[in-house]
Design a protein around this motif. Structure first.
Motif, PDB file in Angstrom:
ATOM      1  N   ARG A 112       0.817  -1.212   0.000  1.00 57.40           N
ATOM      2  CA  ARG A 112       0.000   0.000   0.000  1.00 57.40           C
ATOM      3  C   ARG A 112       0.846   1.255   0.000  1.00 57.40           C
ATOM      4  O   ARG A 112       1.989   1.226   0.437  1.00 57.40           O
ATOM      5  CB  ARG A 112      -0.890  -0.015   1.247  1.00 57.40           C
ATOM      6  CG  ARG A 112      -1.887  -1.176   1.276  1.00 57.40           C
ATOM      7  CD  ARG A 112      -3.179  -0.705   0.711  1.00 57.40           C
ATOM      8  NE  ARG A 112      -3.919  -1.754   0.016  1.00 57.40           N
ATOM      9  CZ  ARG A 112      -5.143  -1.528  -0.459  1.00 57.40           C
ATOM     10  NH1 ARG A 112      -5.708  -0.355  -0.319  1.00 57.40           N
ATOM     11  NH2 ARG A 112      -5.772  -2.479  -1.101  1.00 57.40           N
ATOM     12  N   CYS A 113       0.252   2.304  -0.428  1.00 58.75           N
ATOM     13  CA  CYS A 113       0.938   3.591  -0.444  1.00 58.75           C
ATOM     14  C   CYS A 113       1.399   3.962   0.973  1.00 58.75           C
ATOM     15  O   CYS A 113       0.588   3.947   1.900  1.00 58.75           O
ATOM     16  CB  CYS A 113      -0.011   4.665  -0.972  1.00 58.75           C
ATOM     17  SG  CYS A 113       0.644   6.338  -0.794  1.00 58.75           S
ATOM     18  N   PRO A 114       2.661   4.261   1.141  1.00 57.66           N
ATOM     19  CA  PRO A 114       3.198   4.592   2.466  1.00 57.66           C
ATOM     20  C   PRO A 114       2.616   5.884   3.018  1.00 57.66           C
ATOM     21  O   PRO A 114       2.697   6.158   4.206  1.00 57.66           O
ATOM     22  CB  PRO A 114       4.703   4.727   2.217  1.00 57.66           C
ATOM     23  CG  PRO A 114       4.821   5.011   0.761  1.00 57.66           C
ATOM     24  CD  PRO A 114       3.669   4.311   0.090  1.00 57.66           C
ATOM     25  N   ASN A 115       1.968   6.665   2.167  1.00 58.08           N
ATOM     26  CA  ASN A 115       1.420   7.949   2.599  1.00 58.08           C
ATOM     27  C   ASN A 115      -0.059   7.854   2.931  1.00 58.08           C
ATOM     28  O   ASN A 115      -0.489   8.261   4.006  1.00 58.08           O
ATOM     29  CB  ASN A 115       1.660   9.000   1.522  1.00 58.08           C
ATOM     30  CG  ASN A 115       1.180  10.372   1.950  1.00 58.08           C
ATOM     31  OD1 ASN A 115       0.370  10.990   1.316  1.00 58.08           O
ATOM     32  ND2 ASN A 115       1.661  10.819   3.059  1.00 58.08           N
ATOM     33  N   CYS A 116      -0.869   7.282   2.025  1.00 57.27           N
ATOM     34  CA  CYS A 116      -2.324   7.280   2.228  1.00 57.27           C
ATOM     35  C   CYS A 116      -2.891   5.876   2.317  1.00 57.27           C
ATOM     36  O   CYS A 116      -4.089   5.707   2.444  1.00 57.27           O
ATOM     37  CB  CYS A 116      -3.009   8.036   1.098  1.00 57.27           C
ATOM     38  SG  CYS A 116      -3.124   7.084  -0.431  1.00 57.27           S
ATOM     39  N   ASP A 117      -2.044   4.870   2.201  1.00 56.51           N
ATOM     40  CA  ASP A 117      -2.476   3.480   2.308  1.00 56.51           C
ATOM     41  C   ASP A 117      -3.341   3.029   1.126  1.00 56.51           C
ATOM     42  O   ASP A 117      -3.972   1.995   1.172  1.00 56.51           O
ATOM     43  CB  ASP A 117      -3.222   3.238   3.620  1.00 56.51           C
ATOM     44  CG  ASP A 117      -3.072   1.808   4.093  1.00 56.51           C
ATOM     45  OD1 ASP A 117      -1.948   1.285   4.047  1.00 56.51           O
ATOM     46  OD2 ASP A 117      -4.094   1.202   4.478  1.00 56.51           O
ATOM     47  N   GLY A 118      -3.400   3.822   0.078  1.00 58.29           N
ATOM     48  CA  GLY A 118      -4.125   3.421  -1.126  1.00 58.29           C
ATOM     49  C   GLY A 118      -3.326   2.402  -1.916  1.00 58.29           C
ATOM     50  O   GLY A 118      -2.171   2.150  -1.606  1.00 58.29           O
ATOM     51  N   PRO A 119      -3.969   1.815  -2.922  1.00 60.51           N
ATOM     52  CA  PRO A 119      -3.265   0.838  -3.757  1.00 60.51           C
ATOM     53  C   PRO A 119      -2.147   1.511  -4.560  1.00 60.51           C
ATOM     54  O   PRO A 119      -2.259   2.675  -4.914  1.00 60.51           O
ATOM     55  CB  PRO A 119      -4.346   0.314  -4.704  1.00 60.51           C
ATOM     56  CG  PRO A 119      -5.647   0.831  -4.185  1.00 60.51           C
ATOM     57  CD  PRO A 119      -5.362   2.021  -3.334  1.00 60.51           C
ATOM     58  N   LEU A 120      -1.117   0.748  -4.837  1.00 58.26           N
ATOM     59  CA  LEU A 120      -0.016   1.274  -5.635  1.00 58.26           C
ATOM     60  C   LEU A 120      -0.223   0.931  -7.106  1.00 58.26           C
ATOM     61  O   LEU A 120      -1.007   0.048  -7.456  1.00 58.26           O
ATOM     62  CB  LEU A 120       1.311   0.686  -5.148  1.00 58.26           C
ATOM     63  CG  LEU A 120       1.745   1.097  -3.746  1.00 58.26           C
ATOM     64  CD1 LEU A 120       3.008   0.371  -3.344  1.00 58.26           C
ATOM     65  CD2 LEU A 120       1.945   2.594  -3.681  1.00 58.26           C
TER      66      LEU A 120
END
Length: 197
Positions: A112-120
DNA sequence: AGTTGCGGGTTAA
DNA sequence: TTAACCCGCAACT
């Protein structure tokens, strides 16, 4: 203001191609290592240059088989971004370094995105006629010749060192959050498990 | 666990 | 023939 008027040696320095049988030998000045080669650049490095020896690049380049043991070929893996296009402090975007090894990259894409936890999302490089930029390296006597083909059509990923730092950072984080080191099993407990019934 | 280089092999143009 | 890419191996970090 007029940088033309090269002498014949200067011309030779600029007109070589990695596939030439004989590459320039009378090199007067070698280049300092360039970590972001782009746009069909050519460089001549000293064979002593550690970075050049390893054909390093801050772009995420993977080895690719060109069936030519004299010339090392690599192609660009692009950059990993947040699919939500989130922004960190000061509007900074997430540009992760694609893992070089296929297996590690597949694993990476499920993270997951280290910033917003969204998918990469992996943005492939298409800067060379729709295909990834390729880099060619050849070690020839006292020099290392590097030629890149294409223009990267995507942002720069983290450098190798930044990506490395991120990994060890996470490790430290999870380690400190987990069970206090070494309070698992005494040797005695281990023996008890393995006692005959 | 991940990076790098090597080389056999496949596929499509 | 050329170029992209898949795969496993091995050395090294």
């Amino acid at each position: 203001m007029e940088p033309e008027d090269f002498d014949s040696e200067d011309k030779e320095m600029l007109s070589w191609d990695i596939n030439d049988m004989k590459l320039p030998q009378n090199v007067k000045k070698t280049d300092w290592f360039q970590e972001w080669p782009d746009s069909y650049e050519k460089h001549i490095y000293s064979s002593e240059d550690r970075n050049a020896q390893r054909h390093l690049s801050s772009w995420a380049m993977r080895n690719t088989n060109n069936h030519n043991s004299r010339i090392l070929k690599k192609s660009c893996l692009g950059v990993v971004v947040c699919s939500r296009d989130c922004s960190a402090e000061e509007g900074r975007k997430i540009y992760l370094r694609p893992a070089i090894c296929d297996k590690a990259r597949q694993k990476q894409q499920r993270k997951r995105c280290p910033n917003c936890d969204g998918p990469l999302k992996l943005i492939p490089c298409r800067g060379h006629g729709g295909f990834p930029i390729t880099n060619f390296g050849k070690h020839d006597r006292r020099f290392i010749f590097l030629q890149s083909k294409g223009e990267h059509d995507h942002p720069k990923p983290e450098t190798k060192l930044e990506a490395e730092a991120r990994r060890t950072m996470k490790k430290v984080h999870t380690a400190s959050a987990s069970v206090p080191l070494k309070l698992k099993e005494s040797p005695e407990a281990k023996i008890k498990h393995t006692l005959p019934r």
